[in-house]
Design an enzyme around this catalytic site. Structure first.
Site, short mmCIF file in Angstrom:
data_model
loop_
_atom_site.label_atom_id
_atom_site.label_comp_id
_atom_site.label_asym_id
_atom_site.label_seq_id
_atom_site.Cartn_x
_atom_site.Cartn_y
_atom_site.Cartn_z
N ASP A 173 0.85 -1.19 0.00
CA ASP A 173 0.00 0.00 0.00
C ASP A 173 0.88 1.24 0.00
O ASP A 173 1.89 1.30 0.71
CB ASP A 173 -0.92 -0.01 1.23
CG ASP A 173 -2.08 0.95 1.07
OD1 ASP A 173 -3.23 0.47 0.95
OD2 ASP A 173 -1.84 2.18 1.06
N ILE A 174 0.47 2.24 -0.77
CA ILE A 174 1.27 3.46 -0.89
C ILE A 174 1.23 4.29 0.40
O ILE A 174 2.15 5.06 0.67
CB ILE A 174 0.80 4.29 -2.12
CG1 ILE A 174 1.89 5.17 -2.65
CG2 ILE A 174 -0.48 5.04 -1.83
CD1 ILE A 174 1.63 5.70 -4.05
N ASN A 197 -12.72 -3.32 2.41
CA ASN A 197 -13.68 -2.21 2.45
C ASN A 197 -14.59 -2.33 1.23
O ASN A 197 -14.11 -2.53 0.11
CB ASN A 197 -12.93 -0.88 2.43
CG ASN A 197 -12.13 -0.65 3.69
OD1 ASN A 197 -12.57 -0.99 4.78
ND2 ASN A 197 -10.94 -0.10 3.54
N GLN A 240 -15.01 2.28 0.79
CA GLN A 240 -14.10 1.83 -0.26
C GLN A 240 -13.69 3.03 -1.11
O GLN A 240 -14.55 3.79 -1.56
CB GLN A 240 -14.81 0.78 -1.13
CG GLN A 240 -13.92 0.18 -2.22
CD GLN A 240 -14.63 -0.94 -2.97
OE1 GLN A 240 -15.78 -1.28 -2.68
NE2 GLN A 240 -13.94 -1.52 -3.94
N HIS A 299 -10.03 -5.45 -3.40
CA HIS A 299 -8.71 -5.70 -2.83
C HIS A 299 -8.84 -6.12 -1.38
O HIS A 299 -9.71 -5.65 -0.66
CB HIS A 299 -7.81 -4.47 -2.96
CG HIS A 299 -8.43 -3.20 -2.48
ND1 HIS A 299 -9.33 -2.47 -3.23
CD2 HIS A 299 -8.30 -2.53 -1.31
CE1 HIS A 299 -9.72 -1.41 -2.54
NE2 HIS A 299 -9.11 -1.42 -1.36
N HIS A 307 -6.87 -5.89 2.08
CA HIS A 307 -5.75 -5.31 2.83
C HIS A 307 -5.19 -6.39 3.75
O HIS A 307 -5.95 -7.07 4.47
CB HIS A 307 -6.21 -4.16 3.72
CG HIS A 307 -6.69 -2.94 3.00
ND1 HIS A 307 -5.92 -1.80 2.87
CD2 HIS A 307 -7.87 -2.66 2.40
CE1 HIS A 307 -6.62 -0.87 2.22
NE2 HIS A 307 -7.81 -1.37 1.92
#
Ligand code: 5GP
Ligand code: ZN
Length: 115
Positions: free
Chosen positions: A29-30, A85, A92, A98, A100
Protein backbone atom coordinates in the site's frame (compact mmCIF):
# COMPACT_ATOMS: atom_id res chain seq x y z
CA UNK A 1 -11.38 1.22 -18.05
CA UNK A 2 -9.76 3.89 -15.93
CA UNK A 3 -8.82 1.83 -12.87
CA UNK A 4 -5.60 2.46 -10.95
CA UNK A 5 -5.32 -1.13 -9.72
CA UNK A 6 -5.78 -2.51 -13.26
CA UNK A 7 -2.93 -0.19 -14.28
CA UNK A 8 -0.80 -1.47 -11.39
CA UNK A 9 -1.53 -5.09 -12.43
CA UNK A 10 -0.52 -4.21 -16.02
CA UNK A 11 2.65 -2.45 -14.82
CA UNK A 12 1.49 0.90 -16.23
CA UNK A 13 1.64 2.39 -12.74
CA UNK A 14 4.68 1.30 -10.71
CA UNK A 15 4.20 -0.55 -7.43
CA UNK A 16 6.29 -2.51 -4.94
CA UNK A 17 5.28 -6.03 -5.83
CA UNK A 18 4.83 -8.65 -3.11
CA UNK A 19 3.58 -11.55 -5.23
CA UNK A 20 2.10 -12.37 -8.63
CA UNK A 21 0.61 -15.39 -10.34
CA UNK A 22 -1.92 -15.95 -13.14
CA UNK A 23 -4.89 -14.90 -11.01
CA UNK A 24 -3.72 -12.33 -8.48
CA UNK A 25 -1.29 -9.53 -7.81
CA UNK A 26 -0.09 -8.30 -4.40
CA UNK A 27 1.70 -5.00 -3.75
CA UNK A 28 2.56 -2.67 -0.87
CA UNK A 29 0.00 0.00 0.00
CA UNK A 30 1.27 3.46 -0.89
CA UNK A 31 0.09 4.80 2.50
CA UNK A 32 0.82 2.02 4.98
CA UNK A 33 -1.05 2.15 8.29
CA UNK A 34 1.23 -0.42 9.95
CA UNK A 35 4.74 -1.83 9.37
CA UNK A 36 3.21 -4.51 7.11
CA UNK A 37 0.48 -3.27 4.80
CA UNK A 38 -0.05 -4.71 1.37
CA UNK A 39 -2.99 -5.37 -0.92
CA UNK A 40 -3.99 -8.52 -2.78
CA UNK A 41 -6.11 -7.95 -5.90
CA UNK A 42 -7.56 -10.23 -8.57
CA UNK A 43 -5.92 -9.55 -11.93
CA UNK A 44 -9.30 -9.54 -13.65
CA UNK A 45 -11.21 -6.43 -12.64
CA UNK A 46 -14.05 -6.84 -10.14
CA UNK A 47 -15.51 -3.65 -8.63
CA UNK A 48 -16.08 -4.83 -5.09
CA UNK A 49 -17.27 -7.62 -2.85
CA UNK A 50 -20.78 -6.22 -3.32
CA UNK A 51 -20.77 -7.14 -7.01
CA UNK A 52 -18.69 -10.33 -6.82
CA UNK A 53 -20.46 -13.58 -7.60
CA UNK A 54 -19.93 -17.31 -7.95
CA UNK A 55 -17.63 -16.75 -10.90
CA UNK A 56 -15.16 -15.03 -8.55
CA UNK A 57 -15.25 -17.67 -5.83
CA UNK A 58 -12.13 -19.48 -6.98
CA UNK A 59 -9.89 -16.43 -7.21
CA UNK A 60 -11.21 -14.96 -3.96
CA UNK A 61 -10.55 -18.27 -2.24
CA UNK A 62 -7.04 -18.40 -3.65
CA UNK A 63 -6.37 -14.82 -2.48
CA UNK A 64 -7.46 -15.67 1.07
CA UNK A 65 -5.49 -18.91 1.03
CA UNK A 66 -2.35 -17.02 -0.02
CA UNK A 67 -2.67 -14.31 2.64
CA UNK A 68 -0.90 -16.12 5.48
CA UNK A 69 2.08 -17.11 3.42
CA UNK A 70 2.55 -13.61 2.03
CA UNK A 71 2.02 -11.99 5.44
CA UNK A 72 4.76 -14.17 6.95
CA UNK A 73 7.01 -13.44 4.01
CA UNK A 74 6.57 -9.69 4.63
CA UNK A 75 7.29 -9.96 8.36
CA UNK A 76 3.86 -10.40 9.94
CA UNK A 77 4.94 -13.58 11.70
CA UNK A 78 2.46 -13.55 14.57
CA UNK A 79 -0.84 -12.66 12.95
CA UNK A 80 -2.33 -9.90 10.85
CA UNK A 81 -5.66 -8.35 9.92
CA UNK A 82 -7.52 -8.71 6.63
CA UNK A 83 -9.87 -5.91 5.60
CA UNK A 84 -12.07 -5.65 2.52
CA UNK A 85 -13.68 -2.21 2.45
CA UNK A 86 -16.84 -2.44 0.37
CA UNK A 87 -18.91 0.33 -1.17
CA UNK A 88 -19.91 3.69 0.29
CA UNK A 89 -20.74 2.37 3.73
CA UNK A 90 -17.54 0.32 3.86
CA UNK A 91 -15.55 3.45 2.84
CA UNK A 92 -14.10 1.83 -0.26
CA UNK A 93 -11.90 4.31 -2.13
CA UNK A 94 -10.60 2.21 -5.03
CA UNK A 95 -13.26 0.24 -6.88
CA UNK A 96 -11.13 -2.74 -7.83
CA UNK A 97 -11.70 -5.39 -5.17
CA UNK A 98 -8.71 -5.70 -2.83
CA UNK A 99 -7.83 -7.39 0.43
CA UNK A 100 -5.75 -5.31 2.83
CA UNK A 101 -3.21 -7.35 4.80
CA UNK A 102 -2.13 -5.32 7.82
CA UNK A 103 0.23 -6.30 10.60
CA UNK A 104 3.67 -6.06 12.09
CA UNK A 105 5.37 -6.96 15.33
CA UNK A 106 2.83 -5.35 17.65
CA UNK A 107 -0.91 -5.95 18.18
CA UNK A 108 -3.14 -3.62 16.18
CA UNK A 109 -5.84 -1.44 17.74
CA UNK A 110 -9.15 -3.21 18.19
CA UNK A 111 -11.03 -3.42 14.92
CA UNK A 112 -13.95 -1.06 15.44
CA UNK A 113 -14.65 1.10 18.46
CA UNK A 114 -17.97 0.47 20.17
CA UNK A 115 -18.88 4.17 20.13
P1 5GP B 1 -9.78 1.28 0.13
O1 5GP B 1 -10.21 2.43 0.98
O2 5GP B 1 -10.36 1.35 -1.26
O3 5GP B 1 -9.99 -0.04 0.81
O4 5GP B 1 -8.20 1.39 0.04
C1 5GP B 1 -7.49 1.75 -1.08
C2 5GP B 1 -6.02 1.66 -0.68
O5 5GP B 1 -5.26 1.78 -1.87
C3 5GP B 1 -5.57 2.77 0.26
O6 5GP B 1 -5.04 2.17 1.45
C4 5GP B 1 -4.52 3.53 -0.53
O7 5GP B 1 -3.43 3.96 0.26
C5 5GP B 1 -4.10 2.53 -1.58
N1 5GP B 1 -3.70 3.14 -2.84
C6 5GP B 1 -4.39 4.08 -3.54
N2 5GP B 1 -3.74 4.39 -4.67
C7 5GP B 1 -2.61 3.64 -4.68
C8 5GP B 1 -1.52 3.53 -5.61
O8 5GP B 1 -1.46 4.20 -6.65
N3 5GP B 1 -0.54 2.64 -5.30
C9 5GP B 1 -0.58 1.89 -4.16
N4 5GP B 1 0.46 1.06 -3.96
N5 5GP B 1 -1.58 1.97 -3.28
C10 5GP B 1 -2.58 2.83 -3.53
ZN1 ZN C 1 -9.43 -2.60 -12.05
Amino acid sequence: MDCIFCKIVEGKIPSRKVYEDDDMFAFHDIHPVAPVHFLIVPKRHVDSLATAGDEHAAVLGRMMAMAGRLARQEGATDGFRTIVNTGRVGRQDVYHLHIHIIGGPDPLPRMISKE
